[in-house]
Design an enzyme around this catalytic site. Structure first.
Site, short mmCIF file in Angstrom:
data_model
loop_
_atom_site.label_atom_id
_atom_site.label_comp_id
_atom_site.label_asym_id
_atom_site.label_seq_id
_atom_site.Cartn_x
_atom_site.Cartn_y
_atom_site.Cartn_z
N MET A 14 0.84 -1.20 0.00
CA MET A 14 0.00 0.00 0.00
C MET A 14 0.87 1.25 0.00
O MET A 14 1.88 1.32 0.70
CB MET A 14 -0.93 0.00 1.21
CG MET A 14 -2.00 -1.08 1.18
SD MET A 14 -3.09 -0.98 -0.28
CE MET A 14 -3.92 0.58 0.03
N GLN A 44 -4.15 -7.33 -6.88
CA GLN A 44 -4.49 -7.88 -5.56
C GLN A 44 -5.84 -7.32 -5.12
O GLN A 44 -6.04 -6.10 -5.09
CB GLN A 44 -3.44 -7.57 -4.51
CG GLN A 44 -3.77 -8.31 -3.20
CD GLN A 44 -2.80 -8.04 -2.08
OE1 GLN A 44 -2.71 -6.92 -1.59
NE2 GLN A 44 -2.09 -9.07 -1.64
N CYS A 55 -2.97 -9.17 5.07
CA CYS A 55 -2.82 -7.84 5.67
C CYS A 55 -3.45 -7.80 7.06
O CYS A 55 -4.63 -8.11 7.22
CB CYS A 55 -3.47 -6.79 4.78
SG CYS A 55 -3.32 -5.12 5.45
N LYS A 64 -2.37 -14.86 -1.05
CA LYS A 64 -1.23 -14.42 -0.24
C LYS A 64 -1.68 -14.42 1.22
O LYS A 64 -2.67 -13.76 1.57
CB LYS A 64 -0.77 -13.02 -0.65
CG LYS A 64 0.51 -12.56 0.06
CD LYS A 64 0.99 -11.22 -0.50
CE LYS A 64 2.35 -10.84 0.08
NZ LYS A 64 2.31 -10.60 1.54
N HIS A 73 3.77 -15.49 3.48
CA HIS A 73 4.64 -14.65 4.31
C HIS A 73 5.00 -15.49 5.53
O HIS A 73 4.13 -15.85 6.31
CB HIS A 73 3.91 -13.37 4.72
CG HIS A 73 4.79 -12.38 5.42
ND1 HIS A 73 4.50 -11.04 5.45
CD2 HIS A 73 5.95 -12.52 6.11
CE1 HIS A 73 5.44 -10.40 6.13
NE2 HIS A 73 6.34 -11.29 6.54
N ASN A 130 7.67 -15.54 0.92
CA ASN A 130 7.69 -14.10 1.14
C ASN A 130 8.15 -13.82 2.57
O ASN A 130 7.88 -14.60 3.47
CB ASN A 130 6.29 -13.52 0.89
CG ASN A 130 6.17 -12.05 1.24
OD1 ASN A 130 5.24 -11.64 1.94
ND2 ASN A 130 7.08 -11.24 0.76
N GLY A 169 11.44 -11.29 4.54
CA GLY A 169 12.86 -11.31 4.84
C GLY A 169 13.77 -11.53 3.65
O GLY A 169 14.96 -11.79 3.83
N GLY A 216 9.66 -7.51 -1.09
CA GLY A 216 8.80 -6.36 -0.84
C GLY A 216 9.58 -5.08 -0.63
O GLY A 216 10.08 -4.47 -1.57
N ARG A 217 9.72 -4.67 0.65
CA ARG A 217 10.32 -3.37 0.97
C ARG A 217 11.73 -3.22 0.43
O ARG A 217 12.15 -2.11 0.09
CB ARG A 217 10.32 -3.16 2.49
CG ARG A 217 8.96 -3.33 3.14
CD ARG A 217 8.08 -2.13 2.97
NE ARG A 217 6.67 -2.50 3.14
CZ ARG A 217 5.66 -1.64 3.08
NH1 ARG A 217 5.91 -0.36 2.84
NH2 ARG A 217 4.41 -2.05 3.23
#
Length: 341
Positions: A28, A80, A110, A149, A181, A221, A223, A243-244
């Protein structure tokens, strides 16, 4: 003959899904169309995701273009969706297929309070029958893959047996791929950021699941911070999702296509990436967009080089003005090129 035809079709879909060896996670306020176009300059092969779009919002929206539109260059791209209403999700899935998306992902991961209050996201791990019903209805409404996910578990629903049953329930309903995740989520007591870091990573539990269900397509997903991390994950799993680390350090991922997908390596410079973005920026401005909507993502491209702080500051200050135009991007690109970047 019909059964045989279905087996062949399923096999083709499985092969296509298996080709998505690396993906950039839905985030997001991060993975909007402008960031996706930036990442597409860096990797042509990785699967890109939209931010989560709530099925109910699509149903009531008077401007679906704003929610659904993407550029052809963004393929392969997955949308998504969030929601718990099978009818609305089926409707959204049909829209997504009509719009040209390559697959649909259902958000069961989420843990934010806002998402929880809408009765979807990670809290749905506690309601596998509802999730299965949603998947079944979505599968019937479209012909593109439906993926899920999710987390290892939530709160006290966190055993390996529960995870296996949840995945089996979704698989029987028709889920084509599972992106896991490798952390549980605490729905109470931790905010979304804390839920990304405080619950420990447990890769061994995802591996155990894969060992029990080798026929399922399972993507890891959590780390994964480097290309080497991705390569290690792919020794065990069918896919890796970053991701990040990709959002915050996009330039570190310029060798994805050569190291992960076996493509011929091409040298990419920061200046070349920005120059390739200029036509998209020009088009965005012509459609009454703001340059900052694109440039805010470019900031993270400029790091670990001499004068990075100065260049970032210049880009940030000049692109946020009302009259900002592409000449700013051209100047920054030229400064980087002159510096060998």
């Amino acid at each position: 003959k019909l059964i045989h035809k279905k087996m062949i079709t399923d096999s083709i879909k499985t092969n296509e899904l298996a080709n998505y060896r690396l993906s950039i996670a839905p985030m997001m306020d991060c993975t909007d169309r402008h960031f996706r176009i930036l990442m597409r300059q860096i990797t042509k092969k990785s699967l890109l995701y939209t931010e989560m779009i709530v099925a109910q919002a699509l149903h009531y929206s008077k401007n679906r273009n704003k929610l659904l539109d993407f550029d052809e260059i963004e393929h392969p791209i997955s949308i998504q969706l969030g929601g718990d209403n099978p009818k609305l999700l089926a409707e959204a899935a049909q829209m997504a297929e009509d719009w040209g998306y390559d697959e649909i992902n259902l958000n069961i991961g989420c843990p934010s309070p806002r998402v929880k209050s809408g009765n979807f996201g990670a809290c749905l791990m506690g309601k596998p029958k509802i999730v299965a019903n949603c998947i079944e209805k979505m599968k019937k409404s479209c012909n593109i893959p439906i993926t899920v996910k999710h987390r290892l578990g939530i709160d006290n629903l966190d055993s390996d047996d529960y995870l296996l049953k949840f995945v089996d329930t979704c698989s029987l309903a028709g889920a084509d791929r599972f992106i896991i995740h490798a952390r549980k989520a605490w729905l109470n007591g931790l905010n979304p950021k804390e839920n990304r870091t405080i619950p420990p990573l447990q890769y061994e539990r995802v591996q155990k699941l894969k060992n029990h269900r080798p026929e399922l397509i399972i993507e890891l997903n959590g780390g994964i911070n480097t290309i080497n991390d991705s390569i290690e994950a792919l020794k065990v799993f069918d896919g890796a999702m970053v991701g990040r680390a990709a959002y915050s350090h996009p330039f570190l991922w310029t060798k994805i296509d050569s190291l992960i997908f076996g493509q011929k390596e091409k040298y990419l410079s920061r200046s070349k990436i920005i120059k390739r973005l200029i036509p998209f920026a020009q088009k965005h401005l012509e459609n009454d967009g703001r340059l900052w909507q694109i440039s805010r993502h470019i900031l993270n491209l400029i790091e670990n080089i001499p004068n990075a702080k100065i260049l970032r500051q210049e880009l940030s200050e000049k692109c946020q003005t009302q009259e900002a135009d592409i000449s700013i991007l051209k100047k920054i690109a030229q400064q980087l090129e002159d510096a060998g970047q």
